[in-house]
Design a protein around this motif. Structure first.
Motif, PDB file in Angstrom:
ATOM      1  N   ASP A  84     -16.175  -1.526 -87.985  1.00 24.95           N
ATOM      2  CA  ASP A  84     -17.242  -2.078 -87.008  1.00 24.95           C
ATOM      3  C   ASP A  84     -17.718  -0.925 -86.018  1.00 24.95           C
ATOM      4  O   ASP A  84     -16.766  -0.042 -85.388  1.00 24.95           O
ATOM      5  N   VAL A  85     -19.008  -0.570 -86.052  1.00 22.25           N
ATOM      6  CA  VAL A  85     -19.683   0.389 -85.315  1.00 22.25           C
ATOM      7  C   VAL A  85     -20.680  -0.330 -84.183  1.00 22.25           C
ATOM      8  O   VAL A  85     -21.451  -1.055 -84.844  1.00 22.25           O
ATOM      9  N   ARG A  86     -20.426  -0.030 -83.135  1.00 14.25           N
ATOM     10  CA  ARG A  86     -21.362  -0.727 -82.131  1.00 14.25           C
ATOM     11  C   ARG A  86     -21.852   0.151 -80.791  1.00 14.25           C
ATOM     12  O   ARG A  86     -21.201   1.062 -80.484  1.00 14.25           O
ATOM     13  N   VAL A  87     -23.058  -0.157 -80.540  1.00 15.93           N
ATOM     14  CA  VAL A  87     -23.648   0.455 -79.402  1.00 15.93           C
ATOM     15  C   VAL A  87     -24.301  -0.507 -78.407  1.00 15.93           C
ATOM     16  O   VAL A  87     -25.115  -1.309 -79.044  1.00 15.93           O
ATOM     17  N   PHE A  88     -24.009  -0.662 -77.171  1.00 10.13           N
ATOM     18  CA  PHE A  88     -24.415  -1.837 -76.480  1.00 10.13           C
ATOM     19  C   PHE A  88     -24.384  -1.508 -75.068  1.00 10.13           C
ATOM     20  O   PHE A  88     -24.129  -0.150 -74.691  1.00 10.13           O
ATOM     21  N   VAL A  89     -25.036  -2.424 -74.392  1.00  5.60           N
ATOM     22  CA  VAL A  89     -25.116  -1.963 -72.810  1.00  5.60           C
ATOM     23  C   VAL A  89     -23.751  -2.526 -72.195  1.00  5.60           C
ATOM     24  O   VAL A  89     -23.806  -3.704 -72.106  1.00  5.60           O
ATOM     25  N   ASP A  90     -23.016  -1.573 -71.564  1.00  5.72           N
ATOM     26  CA  ASP A  90     -21.645  -1.993 -71.002  1.00  5.72           C
ATOM     27  C   ASP A  90     -21.779  -2.631 -69.505  1.00  5.72           C
ATOM     28  O   ASP A  90     -21.204  -3.652 -69.542  1.00  5.72           O
ATOM     29  N   SER A  91     -22.677  -1.861 -68.786  1.00  9.80           N
ATOM     30  CA  SER A  91     -22.848  -2.504 -67.419  1.00  9.80           C
ATOM     31  C   SER A  91     -24.083  -2.099 -66.742  1.00  9.80           C
ATOM     32  O   SER A  91     -24.817  -0.898 -67.289  1.00  9.80           O
ATOM     33  N   LEU A  92     -24.365  -2.550 -65.731  1.00 12.14           N
ATOM     34  CA  LEU A  92     -25.533  -2.247 -65.067  1.00 12.14           C
ATOM     35  C   LEU A  92     -25.283  -1.677 -63.771  1.00 12.14           C
ATOM     36  O   LEU A  92     -24.896  -2.577 -62.750  1.00 12.14           O
ATOM     37  N   GLY A  93     -25.073  -0.136 -63.578  1.00 10.95           N
ATOM     38  CA  GLY A  93     -24.518   0.287 -62.374  1.00 10.95           C
ATOM     39  C   GLY A  93     -25.224   0.617 -61.317  1.00 10.95           C
ATOM     40  O   GLY A  93     -26.237  -0.031 -61.272  1.00 10.95           O
ATOM     41  N   GLU A  94     -24.949   0.886 -60.205  1.00 10.20           N
ATOM     42  CA  GLU A  94     -25.652   1.142 -58.995  1.00 10.20           C
ATOM     43  C   GLU A  94     -26.977   2.250 -59.187  1.00 10.20           C
ATOM     44  O   GLU A  94     -27.728   1.987 -58.549  1.00 10.20           O
ATOM     45  N   SER A  95     -26.682   3.151 -60.025  1.00  8.45           N
ATOM     46  CA  SER A  95     -27.734   4.365 -60.285  1.00  8.45           C
ATOM     47  C   SER A  95     -27.938   4.524 -61.777  1.00  8.45           C
ATOM     48  O   SER A  95     -28.521   5.524 -62.175  1.00  8.45           O
ATOM     49  N   ILE A 105     -24.606   2.690 -71.315  1.00  5.43           N
ATOM     50  CA  ILE A 105     -24.292   2.233 -72.609  1.00  5.43           C
ATOM     51  C   ILE A 105     -23.040   2.702 -73.079  1.00  5.43           C
ATOM     52  O   ILE A 105     -22.400   3.546 -73.003  1.00  5.43           O
ATOM     53  N   GLY A 106     -22.471   1.619 -73.945  1.00  4.16           N
ATOM     54  CA  GLY A 106     -21.217   1.832 -74.584  1.00  4.16           C
ATOM     55  C   GLY A 106     -21.404   1.975 -75.958  1.00  4.16           C
ATOM     56  O   GLY A 106     -22.019   1.487 -76.761  1.00  4.16           O
ATOM     57  N   LEU A 107     -20.379   2.675 -76.462  1.00  2.00           N
ATOM     58  CA  LEU A 107     -20.348   2.891 -78.025  1.00  2.00           C
ATOM     59  C   LEU A 107     -18.625   2.907 -78.491  1.00  2.00           C
ATOM     60  O   LEU A 107     -17.947   3.333 -77.777  1.00  2.00           O
ATOM     61  N   ARG A 108     -18.476   2.074 -79.713  1.00  2.00           N
ATOM     62  CA  ARG A 108     -17.390   2.038 -80.175  1.00  2.00           C
ATOM     63  C   ARG A 108     -17.429   2.200 -81.616  1.00  2.00           C
ATOM     64  O   ARG A 108     -18.314   1.484 -82.529  1.00  2.00           O
ATOM     65  N   ALA A 109     -16.402   3.008 -82.155  1.00  2.00           N
ATOM     66  CA  ALA A 109     -16.363   3.446 -83.594  1.00  2.00           C
ATOM     67  C   ALA A 109     -15.020   3.857 -84.052  1.00  2.00           C
ATOM     68  O   ALA A 109     -14.061   3.985 -83.057  1.00  2.00           O
TER      69      ALA A 109
END
Length: 331
Positions: free
Chosen positions: A260-271, A275-279
């Motif tokens: 499984d390879v994933r690229v996703f929005v992990d969180s919306l920070g203050e600034s 983007i998160g990626l897992r492989a």
């Protein structure tokens, strides 16, 4: 006239006897000194005779003791060679049986300690020490040593638990978070486990620490998940950034494409938008892949105009009057 003659005769007799008295006194002193010298010489001769007699009586015992010492050294030397030979045989047998390397090292340490202890006991008995005395000595020493080295006994028990439960093996990379210890396991011995750090330092850790604290075995599995987080500014193109990262992962030879390879929005920070990626990668490729991807992402984002922001404060001024009030407040 008669009185005068008698006086002269008495005076002559006295003067005639004075040298005789002096000679007699000198002779007495000479005789005394000679007698003292003779006594001293006689005492010295007796002391020498006693020493010679002692040496003559002790020579057989000294020779016998010297022979025992030489024999003990020879036996110790030969016994050491035999112990080394036996250890090699046991080690080779365990390796042929595909026994864990840590267990081989542990058994070898115990065998070495036990055989040398037996050899020393045999040499002591050769010097006339009774076996019953050796047994009593070992019993009393065991109690005393057990009280004195409780920590060492716990380390020994920890070594046994490591071999039985196998939380890690030789070659694994472990992390003991509570103690701040991490490294690659090189040896598992009776009381200690030796680790090698990333910068090739040798760390000797008591086995009790490894069994009494939580540890992480990083290399227990052949595969390891790569988990990265990269922040981009809110003004940057989110979809474009995700496509760039997905393209990098698709062409990277170390990324396991069947996992499984994933690229996703992990969180919306203050600034930043994070983007998160897992492989998944092979465990031995984890760090090289992590460092390479981080560098490629930074260079590519710079080329494509995607900003990686740092923490900052943006101040918006509304109107000239409010702006002056804000400036005065800031002062």
């Amino acid at each position: 006239m008669i009185i005068k003659a008698a006086t002269l005769m008495f005076s002559g007799a006295v003067l005639a006897n004075v040298p005789d008295a002096a000679d007699e006194s000198v002779n007495d002193m000479i005789d005394t000194a000679a007698s003292a010298t003779a006594d001293a010489a006689q005492d010295a001769a007796q002391d020498v005779n006693r020493l010679l007699q002692f040496l003559e009586d002790s020579i057989p015992a000294l020779i016998s003791f010297g022979i025992k010492v030489v024999l003990a050294l020879i036996v110790f030397f030969i016994g050491g060679k035999v112990i080394t030979w036996l250890r090699k045989i046991v080690r080779r047998s365990l390796e042929r049986a595909v026994v864990d390397a840590g267990a081989v090292q542990f058994i070898d340490s115990v065998l070495k300690f036990g055989l040398y202890a037996l050899l020393i006991i045999m040499i002591a008995m050769n010097f006339g020490v009774e076996s019953s005395s050796v047994a009593a000595l070992l019993a009393s020493a065991g109690v005393a040593i057990g009280l004195a080295v409780q920590g060492s006994l716990s380390n020994f028990a920890g070594g046994v638990l490591i071999l039985v439960l196998k939380p890690f093996e030789v070659g694994d990379y472990i992390i003991v978070t509570q103690e701040g210890i991490e490294g690659t396991v090189k040896e598992i011995q009776v009381f200690y486990t030796k680790l090698a750090t990333v910068d090739n330092q040798r760390v000797v850790v008591p086995n009790s620490i490894l069994t009494e604290n939580s540890l992480t075995n990083v290399t227990a599995r052949p595969e390891r998940q790569l988990d990265l987080k990269i922040g981009i500014s809110y003004d940057s193109d989110l979809k474009k950034a995700k496509e760039i990262i997905e393209g990098m992962l698709a062409v990277d030879s170390t990324i396991k494409q069947d996992e499984d390879v994933r690229v996703f929005v992990d969180s919306l920070g203050e600034s930043a938008v994070v983007i998160g990626l897992r492989a998944w990668v092979a465990t031995e490729d984890y760090w090289s892949t992590r460092w390479r991807l981080l560098e490629q992402i930074k260079v590519t984002f710079d080329e494509e105009g995607i900003e990686i922001p740092y923490n900052q404060l943006t101040v918006h001024l509304k109107g000239e009057g409010e702006g002056r009030k804000n400036e005065e407040a800031m002062r």
